[in-house]
Design a protein around this motif. Structure first.
Motif, PDB file in Angstrom:
ATOM      1  N   LEU A  70       5.154  -6.580   2.740  1.00  0.00           N
ATOM      2  CA  LEU A  70       4.659  -5.350   2.141  1.00  0.00           C
ATOM      3  C   LEU A  70       5.795  -4.646   1.415  1.00  0.00           C
ATOM      4  CD1 LEU A  70       2.311  -3.798   4.864  1.00  0.00           C
ATOM      5  CD2 LEU A  70       1.678  -5.108   2.825  1.00  0.00           C
ATOM      6  N   ALA A  71       5.463  -3.954   0.336  1.00  0.00           N
ATOM      7  CA  ALA A  71       6.452  -3.243  -0.472  1.00  0.00           C
ATOM      8  C   ALA A  71       6.486  -1.773  -0.083  1.00  0.00           C
ATOM      9  CB  ALA A  71       6.112  -3.382  -1.949  1.00  0.00           C
ATOM     10  N   ASP A  72       7.681  -1.236   0.059  1.00  0.00           N
ATOM     11  CA  ASP A  72       7.847   0.184   0.366  1.00  0.00           C
ATOM     12  C   ASP A  72       7.814   0.957  -0.949  1.00  0.00           C
ATOM     13  OD1 ASP A  72       8.563   2.680   1.376  1.00  0.00           O
ATOM     14  OD2 ASP A  72       9.933   1.815   2.841  1.00  0.00           O
ATOM     15  N   THR A  73       6.894   1.890  -1.069  1.00  0.00           N
ATOM     16  CA  THR A  73       6.724   2.635  -2.323  1.00  0.00           C
ATOM     17  C   THR A  73       7.128   4.097  -2.207  1.00  0.00           C
ATOM     18  OG1 THR A  73       4.420   3.174  -1.791  1.00  0.00           O
ATOM     19  CG2 THR A  73       4.831   1.127  -3.008  1.00  0.00           C
ATOM     20  N   ARG A  74       7.747   4.485  -1.095  1.00  0.00           N
ATOM     21  CA  ARG A  74       8.089   5.888  -0.895  1.00  0.00           C
ATOM     22  C   ARG A  74       8.997   6.410  -2.012  1.00  0.00           C
ATOM     23  NH1 ARG A  74       9.306   5.616   5.539  1.00  0.00           N
ATOM     24  NH2 ARG A  74       9.643   3.416   4.986  1.00  0.00           N
ATOM     25  N   LEU A  75       8.745   7.650  -2.422  1.00  0.00           N
ATOM     26  CA  LEU A  75       9.475   8.225  -3.544  1.00  0.00           C
ATOM     27  C   LEU A  75      10.955   8.378  -3.257  1.00  0.00           C
ATOM     28  CD1 LEU A  75       6.896  10.950  -4.649  1.00  0.00           C
ATOM     29  CD2 LEU A  75       7.204   8.634  -5.536  1.00  0.00           C
ATOM     30  N   ALA A 342      11.856  -8.460  -7.393  1.00  0.00           N
ATOM     31  CA  ALA A 342      10.528  -8.934  -7.000  1.00  0.00           C
ATOM     32  C   ALA A 342       9.476  -7.968  -7.521  1.00  0.00           C
ATOM     33  CB  ALA A 342      10.424  -9.050  -5.483  1.00  0.00           C
ATOM     34  N   TRP A 343       8.387  -8.515  -8.032  1.00  0.00           N
ATOM     35  CA  TRP A 343       7.278  -7.664  -8.477  1.00  0.00           C
ATOM     36  C   TRP A 343       6.458  -7.190  -7.289  1.00  0.00           C
ATOM     37  CZ3 TRP A 343       6.450  -5.051 -12.689  1.00  0.00           C
ATOM     38  CH2 TRP A 343       7.013  -5.458 -13.898  1.00  0.00           C
ATOM     39  N   ASN A 344       6.337  -5.887  -7.155  1.00  0.00           N
ATOM     40  CA  ASN A 344       5.415  -5.260  -6.219  1.00  0.00           C
ATOM     41  C   ASN A 344       4.044  -5.270  -6.899  1.00  0.00           C
ATOM     42  OD1 ASN A 344       3.755  -3.400  -4.931  1.00  0.00           O
ATOM     43  ND2 ASN A 344       5.179  -1.681  -5.145  1.00  0.00           N
ATOM     44  N   ARG A 345       3.136  -6.037  -6.334  1.00  0.00           N
ATOM     45  CA  ARG A 345       1.793  -6.141  -6.905  1.00  0.00           C
ATOM     46  C   ARG A 345       0.795  -5.372  -6.044  1.00  0.00           C
ATOM     47  NH1 ARG A 345       4.055 -11.148  -8.531  1.00  0.00           N
ATOM     48  NH2 ARG A 345       3.652 -11.576 -10.742  1.00  0.00           N
ATOM     49  N   THR A 346      -0.112  -4.688  -6.712  1.00  0.00           N
ATOM     50  CA  THR A 346      -1.148  -3.955  -6.004  1.00  0.00           C
ATOM     51  C   THR A 346      -2.411  -4.802  -5.901  1.00  0.00           C
ATOM     52  OG1 THR A 346      -1.961  -2.931  -8.045  1.00  0.00           O
ATOM     53  CG2 THR A 346      -0.257  -1.738  -6.816  1.00  0.00           C
ATOM     54  N   SER A 347      -3.115  -4.605  -4.811  1.00  0.00           N
ATOM     55  CA  SER A 347      -4.421  -5.212  -4.607  1.00  0.00           C
ATOM     56  C   SER A 347      -5.200  -4.281  -3.678  1.00  0.00           C
ATOM     57  CB  SER A 347      -4.295  -6.616  -4.008  1.00  0.00           C
ATOM     58  OG  SER A 347      -3.589  -6.580  -2.790  1.00  0.00           O
ATOM     59  N   THR A 348      -6.417  -4.631  -3.340  1.00  0.00           N
ATOM     60  CA  THR A 348      -7.268  -3.763  -2.531  1.00  0.00           C
ATOM     61  C   THR A 348      -7.465  -4.348  -1.146  1.00  0.00           C
ATOM     62  OG1 THR A 348      -8.448  -3.032  -4.515  1.00  0.00           O
ATOM     63  CG2 THR A 348      -9.508  -2.607  -2.392  1.00  0.00           C
ATOM     64  N   ASN A 349      -7.140  -3.549  -0.132  1.00  0.00           N
ATOM     65  CA  ASN A 349      -7.377  -3.950   1.253  1.00  0.00           C
ATOM     66  C   ASN A 349      -8.870  -3.961   1.559  1.00  0.00           C
ATOM     67  OD1 ASN A 349      -4.665  -4.272   2.280  1.00  0.00           O
ATOM     68  ND2 ASN A 349      -4.441  -2.038   2.125  1.00  0.00           N
ATOM     69  N   HIS A 356       0.296  -2.669  -1.394  1.00  0.00           N
ATOM     70  CA  HIS A 356       1.487  -2.912  -2.206  1.00  0.00           C
ATOM     71  C   HIS A 356       2.291  -4.004  -1.520  1.00  0.00           C
ATOM     72  CE1 HIS A 356       1.292   0.593  -4.969  1.00  0.00           C
ATOM     73  NE2 HIS A 356       0.627   1.147  -3.967  1.00  0.00           N
ATOM     74  N   ALA A 357       2.488  -5.135  -2.189  1.00  0.00           N
ATOM     75  CA  ALA A 357       3.174  -6.247  -1.539  1.00  0.00           C
ATOM     76  C   ALA A 357       3.854  -7.133  -2.571  1.00  0.00           C
ATOM     77  CB  ALA A 357       2.195  -7.068  -0.706  1.00  0.00           C
ATOM     78  N   TYR A 358       4.814  -7.883  -2.087  1.00  0.00           N
ATOM     79  CA  TYR A 358       5.517  -8.849  -2.939  1.00  0.00           C
ATOM     80  C   TYR A 358       4.757 -10.170  -2.917  1.00  0.00           C
ATOM     81  CZ  TYR A 358       8.934  -5.172  -2.638  1.00  0.00           C
ATOM     82  OH  TYR A 358       9.548  -3.936  -2.693  1.00  0.00           O
ATOM     83  N   ASP A 359       3.558 -10.100  -3.450  1.00  0.00           N
ATOM     84  CA  ASP A 359       2.655 -11.239  -3.480  1.00  0.00           C
ATOM     85  C   ASP A 359       2.844 -12.032  -4.768  1.00  0.00           C
ATOM     86  OD1 ASP A 359       1.348 -10.674  -1.063  1.00  0.00           O
ATOM     87  OD2 ASP A 359      -0.050  -9.296  -2.032  1.00  0.00           O
ATOM     88  N   PRO A 360       2.533 -13.335  -4.742  1.00  0.00           N
ATOM     89  CA  PRO A 360       2.466 -14.092  -5.993  1.00  0.00           C
ATOM     90  C   PRO A 360       1.297 -13.594  -6.835  1.00  0.00           C
ATOM     91  CG  PRO A 360       2.571 -15.536  -4.067  1.00  0.00           C
ATOM     92  CD  PRO A 360       2.276 -14.158  -3.566  1.00  0.00           C
ATOM     93  N   PRO A 361       1.225 -13.953  -8.108  1.00  0.00           N
ATOM     94  CA  PRO A 361       0.064 -13.576  -8.917  1.00  0.00           C
ATOM     95  C   PRO A 361      -1.221 -14.111  -8.298  1.00  0.00           C
ATOM     96  CG  PRO A 361       1.820 -14.475 -10.293  1.00  0.00           C
ATOM     97  CD  PRO A 361       2.216 -14.735  -8.868  1.00  0.00           C
ATOM     98  N   GLY A 362      -2.291 -13.388  -8.490  1.00  0.00           N
ATOM     99  CA  GLY A 362      -3.576 -13.815  -7.959  1.00  0.00           C
ATOM    100  C   GLY A 362      -4.679 -12.899  -8.420  1.00  0.00           C
ATOM    101  N   THR A 363      -5.907 -13.308  -8.203  1.00  0.00           N
ATOM    102  CA  THR A 363      -7.059 -12.509  -8.599  1.00  0.00           C
ATOM    103  C   THR A 363      -7.017 -11.143  -7.933  1.00  0.00           C
ATOM    104  OG1 THR A 363      -8.376 -14.516  -8.842  1.00  0.00           O
ATOM    105  CG2 THR A 363      -9.570 -12.430  -8.668  1.00  0.00           C
TER     106      THR A 363
END
Length: 460
Positions: A70-75, A342-349, A356-363
């Protein structure tokens, strides 16, 4: 760390000054592996850990996010107005309209040459009239300064090439300088023209400047539009301004072996490991290649030591492991830090919240931020710990120590995708930025972008 004596203790107004001021400060949310400068050694925890531990309270580590990846997005982990600024690099004619230098893959470091500190800055730039650094750019520029605050001047190349643009230390256009026994530009680095898809092609990316054993080196990469794609090294026959020549190991190809990879337009067999970096310790030097390989240099620094298959760092990978870039090793406090972009990619739980996670590309996954992730080890080779987010949007950067022992990292705000690609922010991207870094001490052994929750400012 101790207060700096290099002019960094300036007021807020001064920090907002420079070639174009603190570019994009209003758009932000409101809420390092080279030899250390000699005069900073006594303040570097690598050489004085016990004294530091006895006299200083360190910031704490944040708990690891679960699950791992998971990616930490804190300001607090953003380069912000209170912990960062844009270097006021000397402008070239091409920079006048923008009012600052357009730069990606920003690199800054501090060395000691002939007993005096010298700061260097470089990065990926673009040619006049080109929107970005592809399909071609015009080489590598270097800036130097006696302090972080400046003045930052283009390296004085006028005596080497009186009619050429000042500060340009290497370019494919310097092929005419090749002489028997001295190659400046190899055939695989020259400009070329394709069959009509892109036209003129050939670009240099992600340069780093290093001072090692009394010589200046540049490690860089020929980009995706080059005849061969991969990392190479230059060595100066003079000062930081050059003149530079190519090392023997790159006369025919980049470092390492070719493999299948990269965009579809890259010719088969042309792709090698990119984003090369240099790590030095004592009299030894290593090439670091993304995203997990390394190789020791020969004593003469003309090539890497021959080996069957390059060794790999022992890492704790994500599951699955995404594509990582910009590997960089930095030693501090007696520990080795392996830095990646690393790209922090967003997706829906499943519950509808944003992941927010360092996931590979995906749908369903969207690139959001180009982050700096770091792991720590007791040895150069590893094993390295689990990674943590060291800086949000600070990917493809490097750590360094200033002349007074204070920690910094670079950033550039990636304009390609995600947060900084938004039309409302794109004008504040591709910047030569630096941000303060904090160390959590000999027990925590983590490096973070200076977090606001600890009540510090850039002047502390």
């Amino acid at each position: 760390m101790t207060d700096s004596d290099n002019g960094l203790n300036v007021d807020r107004r001064s920090l907002l000054a420079g070639a174009a001021g603190l570019v994009g400060a209003a758009t932000l949310p409101t809420t390092a592996a080279q030899a250390m400068p000699q005069e900073a050694a006594s303040m570097n925890p690598s050489t004085n850990t016990s004294m530091s531990a006895a006299t200083k309270r360190y910031p704490s580590n944040w708990p690891d996010l679960e699950p791992y990846g998971l990616a930490d997005t804190r300001l607090d982990l953003w380069p912000r107005e209170d912990n960062s600024y844009i270097l006021p690099l000397e402008l070239r004619p091409r920079d006048q309209e923008l009012g600052r230098v357009w730069m990606r893959d920003t690199y800054v470091n501090c060395f000691v040459e002939k007993g005096r500190p010298i700061y260097v800055a470089t990065g990926t730039t673009r040619a006049p009239g080109i929107a970005g650094p592809a399909p071609w750019n015009d080489g590598i520029f270097v800036w130097t300064s006696p302090s972080l605050r400046g003045p930052w001047r283009l390296a004085d190349t006028t005596r080497i090439r009186p009619g050429a643009e000042k500060g340009k230390v290497w370019s494919p256009e310097f092929v005419g300088e090749n002489r028997p026994g001295r190659t400046v530009v190899a055939p695989w680095q020259e400009y070329w023209t394709d069959e009509g898809q892109f036209g003129k092609r050939g670009n240099a990316w992600a340069p780093e400047v290093h001072y090692f054993r009394g010589k200046w080196y540049i490690v860089a990469c020929m980009g995706d539009h080059s005849q061969k794609v991969g990392s190479f090294m230059l060595v100066s026959d003079g000062g930081v301004e050059g003149p530079y020549r190519l090392v023997e190991g790159n006369l025919d190809k980049p470092f390492g072996e070719s493999f299948t990879g990269g965009p579809t337009w890259i010719k088969p067999g042309a792709y090698h490991h990119i984003d090369g970096s240099l790590y030095t310790e004592g009299d030894d030097a290593w090439l670091v290649l993304h995203n997990h390989l390394y190789a020791k240099f020969r004593d003469d620094m003309e090539d890497i030591v021959p080996t069957t298959g390059l060794p790999a760092f022992q890492q704790t990978p994500y599951a699955p492991e995404p594509y990582l870039e910009g590997a960089y090793v930095f030693k501090y406090g007696g520990k080795y830090y392996l830095l990646h972009a690393a790209w922090n990619r967003t997706s829906t739980n499943p519950d509808g919240t944003t992941r927010h996670a360092y996931d590979p590309p995906g749908t369903g996954r969207q690139q959001y931020h180009y982050d700096a992730v770091v792991a720590v080890s007791d040895t150069f080779e590893g094993p390295y710990s689990k990674r943590w987010t060291a800086g949000v949007g600070a990917g493809h950067s490097n750590f360094f120590v200033d002349r007074s022992g204070r920690l910094w990292a670079t950033f550039f705000r990636n304009p390609r995708f995600g947060y900084w690609a938004d039309p409302s922010r794109i004008g504040d991207t591709a910047v030569p930025g630096i941000v303060r870094v904090e160390w959590t001490g000999p027990k925590g052994n983590r490096l973070y972008v200076q977090r606001r929750s600890h009540g510090r400012t850039i002047d502390d």
